[in-house]
Design a protein around this motif. Structure first.
Motif, PDB file in Angstrom:
ATOM      1  N   LEU A 137       0.167  -3.827  -5.239  1.00 26.68           N
ATOM      2  CA  LEU A 137      -0.205  -2.624  -5.281  1.00 26.68           C
ATOM      3  C   LEU A 137      -0.746  -3.282  -4.190  1.00 26.68           C
ATOM      4  O   LEU A 137      -0.646  -4.525  -3.623  1.00 26.68           O
ATOM      5  N   ARG A 138      -0.790  -2.717  -2.949  1.00 30.30           N
ATOM      6  CA  ARG A 138      -1.634  -2.813  -1.980  1.00 30.30           C
ATOM      7  C   ARG A 138      -3.217  -1.440  -2.029  1.00 30.30           C
ATOM      8  O   ARG A 138      -3.093  -1.019  -2.130  1.00 30.30           O
ATOM      9  N   ILE A 139      -4.060  -3.113  -1.812  1.00 31.53           N
ATOM     10  CA  ILE A 139      -5.377  -2.458  -1.916  1.00 31.53           C
ATOM     11  C   ILE A 139      -6.224  -2.633  -0.127  1.00 31.53           C
ATOM     12  O   ILE A 139      -6.271  -3.736   0.205  1.00 31.53           O
ATOM     13  N   ALA A 140      -6.175  -1.545   0.036  1.00 34.39           N
ATOM     14  CA  ALA A 140      -7.883  -1.440   1.088  1.00 34.39           C
ATOM     15  C   ALA A 140      -8.972  -1.543   0.870  1.00 34.39           C
ATOM     16  O   ALA A 140      -9.613  -1.358  -0.606  1.00 34.39           O
ATOM     17  N   THR A 141      -9.544  -1.809   1.669  1.00 34.10           N
ATOM     18  CA  THR A 141     -11.310  -2.497   1.319  1.00 34.10           C
ATOM     19  C   THR A 141     -11.965  -2.366   2.259  1.00 34.10           C
ATOM     20  O   THR A 141     -11.202  -2.218   3.770  1.00 34.10           O
ATOM     21  N   LEU A 142     -13.366  -2.318   2.803  1.00 35.67           N
ATOM     22  CA  LEU A 142     -13.791  -2.041   3.930  1.00 35.67           C
ATOM     23  C   LEU A 142     -15.395  -3.065   3.832  1.00 35.67           C
ATOM     24  O   LEU A 142     -15.234  -4.388   3.251  1.00 35.67           O
ATOM     25  N   GLU A 143     -15.710  -3.987   5.337  1.00 34.59           N
ATOM     26  CA  GLU A 143     -16.337  -4.627   5.485  1.00 34.59           C
ATOM     27  C   GLU A 143     -17.668  -4.791   5.534  1.00 34.59           C
ATOM     28  O   GLU A 143     -18.467  -4.009   6.311  1.00 34.59           O
ATOM     29  N   ASP A 144     -18.383  -4.947   3.911  1.00 34.74           N
ATOM     30  CA  ASP A 144     -19.390  -4.000   3.638  1.00 34.74           C
ATOM     31  C   ASP A 144     -20.017  -5.285   2.530  1.00 34.74           C
ATOM     32  O   ASP A 144     -20.372  -5.186   1.264  1.00 34.74           O
ATOM     33  N   TYR A 145     -20.575  -6.527   3.613  1.00 35.42           N
ATOM     34  CA  TYR A 145     -20.906  -7.666   2.301  1.00 35.42           C
ATOM     35  C   TYR A 145     -22.229  -7.651   1.315  1.00 35.42           C
ATOM     36  O   TYR A 145     -23.095  -6.645   2.319  1.00 35.42           O
ATOM     37  N   PRO A 146     -23.014  -7.550   0.328  1.00 33.86           N
ATOM     38  CA  PRO A 146     -22.168  -8.117  -0.778  1.00 33.86           C
ATOM     39  C   PRO A 146     -20.559  -7.971  -1.511  1.00 33.86           C
ATOM     40  O   PRO A 146     -19.646  -8.151  -2.323  1.00 33.86           O
ATOM     41  N   LEU A 147     -20.842  -6.408  -1.385  1.00 33.74           N
ATOM     42  CA  LEU A 147     -19.748  -5.497  -2.752  1.00 33.74           C
ATOM     43  C   LEU A 147     -18.547  -5.773  -2.284  1.00 33.74           C
ATOM     44  O   LEU A 147     -17.674  -5.764  -3.179  1.00 33.74           O
ATOM     45  N   SER A 148     -18.048  -5.549  -0.452  1.00 33.35           N
ATOM     46  CA  SER A 148     -16.865  -5.973  -0.060  1.00 33.35           C
ATOM     47  C   SER A 148     -16.463  -6.773   0.550  1.00 33.35           C
ATOM     48  O   SER A 148     -16.764  -6.030   1.836  1.00 33.35           O
ATOM     49  N   TYR A 149     -15.166  -7.658   1.360  1.00 34.10           N
ATOM     50  CA  TYR A 149     -15.832  -8.371   2.615  1.00 34.10           C
ATOM     51  C   TYR A 149     -13.929  -9.562   1.823  1.00 34.10           C
ATOM     52  O   TYR A 149     -13.928  -9.548   0.865  1.00 34.10           O
ATOM     53  N   THR A 150     -13.438  -9.210   3.418  1.00 29.00           N
ATOM     54  CA  THR A 150     -12.233 -10.470   2.724  1.00 29.00           C
ATOM     55  C   THR A 150     -12.663 -11.782   4.098  1.00 29.00           C
ATOM     56  O   THR A 150     -13.170 -11.737   4.896  1.00 29.00           O
ATOM     57  N   GLU A 151     -11.028 -12.040   3.671  1.00 31.87           N
ATOM     58  CA  GLU A 151     -11.155 -13.356   4.374  1.00 31.87           C
ATOM     59  C   GLU A 151      -9.532 -13.618   4.862  1.00 31.87           C
ATOM     60  O   GLU A 151      -8.643 -13.746   3.649  1.00 31.87           O
ATOM     61  N   VAL A 152      -9.645 -13.897   6.298  1.00 33.39           N
ATOM     62  CA  VAL A 152      -8.239 -14.382   6.503  1.00 33.39           C
ATOM     63  C   VAL A 152      -7.824 -15.642   6.431  1.00 33.39           C
ATOM     64  O   VAL A 152      -9.087 -16.625   6.594  1.00 33.39           O
ATOM     65  N   ILE A 154      -4.886   2.168  -3.755  1.00 31.41           N
ATOM     66  CA  ILE A 154      -6.165   1.839  -4.851  1.00 31.41           C
ATOM     67  C   ILE A 154      -7.085   1.911  -3.156  1.00 31.41           C
ATOM     68  O   ILE A 154      -6.713   0.693  -2.910  1.00 31.41           O
ATOM     69  N   ALA A 155      -8.328   2.005  -3.289  1.00 29.17           N
ATOM     70  CA  ALA A 155      -9.747   1.563  -1.873  1.00 29.17           C
ATOM     71  C   ALA A 155     -10.376   1.068  -3.085  1.00 29.17           C
ATOM     72  O   ALA A 155     -11.674   1.669  -3.955  1.00 29.17           O
ATOM     73  N   ALA A 156     -10.983  -0.084  -2.607  1.00 35.61           N
ATOM     74  CA  ALA A 156     -11.356  -1.382  -3.592  1.00 35.61           C
ATOM     75  C   ALA A 156     -13.044  -1.714  -2.601  1.00 35.61           C
ATOM     76  O   ALA A 156     -13.179  -2.837  -2.595  1.00 35.61           O
ATOM     77  N   ALA A 157     -13.545  -0.841  -2.858  1.00 30.55           N
ATOM     78  CA  ALA A 157     -14.977  -1.168  -2.527  1.00 30.55           C
ATOM     79  C   ALA A 157     -15.965   0.453  -2.728  1.00 30.55           C
ATOM     80  O   ALA A 157     -15.675   1.001  -4.020  1.00 30.55           O
ATOM     81  N   PHE A 158     -16.724  -0.194  -2.838  1.00 31.57           N
ATOM     82  CA  PHE A 158     -17.789   1.161  -3.571  1.00 31.57           C
ATOM     83  C   PHE A 158     -17.973   1.998  -2.820  1.00 31.57           C
ATOM     84  O   PHE A 158     -19.554   1.957  -1.221  1.00 31.57           O
ATOM     85  N   ILE A 159     -17.751   2.877  -2.433  1.00 30.96           N
ATOM     86  CA  ILE A 159     -16.929   4.703  -1.708  1.00 30.96           C
ATOM     87  C   ILE A 159     -18.129   5.159  -2.024  1.00 30.96           C
ATOM     88  O   ILE A 159     -18.324   5.670  -3.159  1.00 30.96           O
ATOM     89  N   PRO A 160     -19.622   5.465  -1.649  1.00 29.49           N
ATOM     90  CA  PRO A 160     -19.342   7.189  -1.378  1.00 29.49           C
ATOM     91  C   PRO A 160     -19.354   7.915  -1.522  1.00 29.49           C
ATOM     92  O   PRO A 160     -18.071   8.397  -1.018  1.00 29.49           O
ATOM     93  N   SER A 161     -20.423   9.352  -3.105  1.00 31.40           N
ATOM     94  CA  SER A 161     -18.865  10.587  -3.229  1.00 31.40           C
ATOM     95  C   SER A 161     -19.875  10.910  -2.429  1.00 31.40           C
ATOM     96  O   SER A 161     -20.332  11.575  -2.271  1.00 31.40           O
ATOM     97  N   LEU A 162     -19.085  12.237  -1.421  1.00 31.24           N
ATOM     98  CA  LEU A 162     -19.712  12.985  -0.270  1.00 31.24           C
ATOM     99  C   LEU A 162     -18.518  13.842   0.017  1.00 31.24           C
ATOM    100  O   LEU A 162     -17.671  13.828  -0.570  1.00 31.24           O
ATOM    101  N   SER A 163     -18.891  14.970   0.161  1.00 34.42           N
ATOM    102  CA  SER A 163     -18.671  15.997  -0.378  1.00 34.42           C
ATOM    103  C   SER A 163     -17.038  16.375   0.931  1.00 34.42           C
ATOM    104  O   SER A 163     -16.517  17.097   0.165  1.00 34.42           O
ATOM    105  N   GLU A 164     -17.095  16.416   1.358  1.00 36.06           N
ATOM    106  CA  GLU A 164     -15.968  16.349   3.133  1.00 36.06           C
ATOM    107  C   GLU A 164     -15.126  16.081   2.873  1.00 36.06           C
ATOM    108  O   GLU A 164     -13.819  15.794   2.379  1.00 36.06           O
TER     109      GLU A 164
END
Length: 625
Positions: free
Chosen positions: A83-98, A156-166
């Protein structure tokens, strides 16, 4: 602990028991360890035997069977899939390391959940991030996370994404809510509480308004009641005080200065006593509450809600492309009322995801309010606290230079997101629901934080010294008093000048010393001084002519201190006591209840010399200084 006899009895009873039945009831539906149905449910099974009501249609059994088959097929499909999983740099809920080999690895709560799902369904994945670290919206779609999901570039987007109407028209949100995100304001801790000045804090604003109104109204009310009483009763003993005296009585009672007014009538006395009792109770409450406020008052912040930011036009900063920005820019969101602050450059959306940099650059240096979600704020303040604790060990104000508001700036439910048409939600959401209901996600979000609250709004210090800010209202009152007195003094000079000009114009029109009807008019003191200034003797304005026209009597000491030779002797009848032994003889007389010595001056005029010590001292000062 069981005894030997009890064990023997239990063994005998077990021998008498019938053998256990290991056969399962017929038509029982079995589930495996993953909750999937193992036993096939025949279509001719009665509804009550599978836990359904008799009125349930037979189509429901078909739906359950289709759902079971779909889950089984999805588990088979995802087994071993990449799977390909997208995320955002949103420490400490989600972040990446190269890593050194160029592989991007995901961390945070989101990827702890992904690892649990990976172990459950046996799949592999790779982590990708959008070109811009933004969530994305209808007008801000390029290089965003929403664009990747909308184009099905990721599974899938693995991040704590806010549920916005738009965003609902671009992605499919998970049906399981991970948490309710709260965005909190953090600001520089002010030196004093924002509850107001120390002198005004004991009472609310409306209480001060009512006190001020009563201070202005009670004086005229007392004055009117006294006038009405005197007219109704015809009492001539009770003096009808003027409005000014009544007003000054009210003000003097408030300042606890008393009054020179002494009412005789009982009703007037009750009016005065009522106001005194009211002021006594009021000042007692004020003193007690002021003491409590200055010593044990609760600390408050100047900005606690969104309305504080809006009404006070306070600069604030938040993450670029985050929930706060889109909630402000979207019409039907709760924060759209702050949209004009973006147009007026009061709102800043930072590109960097380094919270420490944002805290130091915007909050500590520029005094902005930083809006961030609660887990990130807690981690950020905790790490800042640990660093400052190593610098200064004892001073709490040094440890906690920042304060966090109690009221959330924004609340939004947060979930995972999928491309529209994806069926992974049906496979993952039941497992996510188990994690949420068991409290595991909440535990993972606060795992790095201590149990105690770090840098609370009120530091709880019991020893509080009065600061200069607590006495600012005192300085304002003094300044207002001096300015008012200066204005009154200037007004007096102005009216005096206007009156003098009026008299001067009247003299110029009708002649010196004459009024329009021909009567003599005495010039004003200023004009008399001005006339003497233009006379031949060139006497200065305001100088006294007493020394030129009046011969002063002998010094006071010479009357009684001439070697004790002078003595009093009785004069003729009706002439009082006569002082003998000196050419400047005098007669002692009682005038208006006071003793004087009457001298005859050289010009034939009588001069009174007071005998009483205080008056004599003033007399001596007048003629010798």
């Amino acid at each position: 602990m069981a005894t030997g006899i009890e064990l023997m009895v239990a063994a005998a009873l077990c021998l008498a028991c019938p053998p256990m039945n290991h056969t399962l009831p017929e038509e029982l539906i079995l589930l495996d360890e993953f909750g999937s149905v193992v036993t096939d449910v025949p279509l001719d099974v009665h509804a009550e035997n599978v836990g359904l009501d008799e009125e349930t249609p037979m189509e429901t059994l078909e739906v359950l069977r289709n759902k079971r088959e779909k889950l089984r097929n999805m588990k088979a499909w995802i087994n071993g899939r990449h799977l390909r999983i997208a995320t955002l740099e949103d420490y400490p809920l989600s972040y990446t390391e190269v890593l050194e080999n160029g592989t991007r690895v995901g961390h945070g709560v989101s990827f702890q959940i992904i690892e649990f799902l990976q172990e459950k369904f046996n799949f592999t994945y790779e982590v990708v991030v959008p070109q811009d670290n933004i969530l994305g919206s209808k007008v801000d779609l390029d290089r965003s996370l929403i664009e990747m999901l909308n184009n099905s570039e990721v599974d899938i987007a693995a991040a704590f994404i806010p549920s916005l109407s738009e965003q609902r028209s671009f992605v499919f949100y998970s049906t399981t809510t991970l948490d309710e995100g709260e965005w909190i304001m953090v600001m520089r801790r002010p030196r004093e509480s924002a509850g107001g000045s120390g002198l005004l804090a004991p009472f609310e604003f409306y209480v001060w308004i009512l006190i001020f109104v009563s201070l202005l109204a009670v004086g005229p009310i007392i004055y009117m009641l006294i006038i009405v009483r005197n007219r109704l009763t015809g009492d001539t003993k009770q003096q009808p005080y003027s409005l000014g005296h009544c007003a000054w009585f009210v003000y003097g009672a408030l300042m606890k200065q008393g009054s020179t007014l002494s009412p005789i009538a009982d009703s007037t006395r009750l009016l005065f006593a009522t106001w005194w009792i009211f002021i006594t109770i009021l000042t007692s409450f004020y003193t007690a509450n002021l003491t409590a406020f200055l010593t044990l008052s609760k600390f408050t912040l100047p900005y606690n809600t969104v309305n504080d930011i809006l009404t006070k036009n306070k600069h604030f900063v938040s993450m670029r492309g985050g929930a706060v920005e889109y909630a402000i820019r979207t019409t039907n969101e709760s924060l759209y009322m702050l949209n004009r602050m973006i147009l007026n450059n009061y709102a800043v959306f930072t590109e960097t995801s380094n919270d420490t940099y944002n805290l130091q650059n915007y909050v500590e240096r520029n005094g902005y309010v930083f809006v961030r979600d609660r887990p990130a704020i807690n981690i950020m303040l905790y790490r800042d606290y640990l660093y400052r604790k190593s610098v200064s060990f004892n001073d709490e104000k040094v440890h906690c230079p920042f304060a966090m508001a109690k009221e959330p700036f924004l609340k939004k439910k947060r979930t995972f997101a999928y491309p529209i048409g994806s069926n992974l939600s049906e496979l993952f959401d039941p497992e996510l629901l188990n994690l949420v209901e068991s409290g595991i996600i909440k535990h993972l979000s606060a795992r790095e934080l201590p149990s105690a609250e770090i840098c609370p709004q009120d530091l709880g210090s019991t020893e509080r010294q009065l600061r200069n800010g607590d006495l600012m209202m005192t300085y304002y009152i003094m300044l207002a008093g001096f300015v008012t007195s200066l204005v009154v003094f200037t007004t007096e000079l102005l009216f005096r000048y206007i009156n003098a000009r009026h008299e001067a114009n009247k003299w110029a029109r009708h002649g010196i010393g004459r009024s329009p009807n021909g009567q003599s008019v005495k010039p004003s003191r200023w004009l008399r001084g001005l006339r003497r200034l233009h006379s031949g003797d060139k006497q200065l304005l305001g100088s006294s002519t007493h020394a030129q026209n009046v011969t002063p009597p002998p010094p006071y000491q010479s009357i009684f201190n001439h070697g004790g030779e002078h003595h009093w002797h009785q004069g003729g009848k009706g002439h009082g006591l006569v002082l003998g032994g000196n050419q400047n003889g005098g007669v002692r007389r009682m005038i208006n209840g006071r003793d004087y010595i009457v001298f005859r001056n050289a010009n034939g005029q009588s001069q009174l010399v007071p005998v009483r010590s205080p008056s004599a001292a003033l007399f001596q000062y007048t003629y010798t200084e």
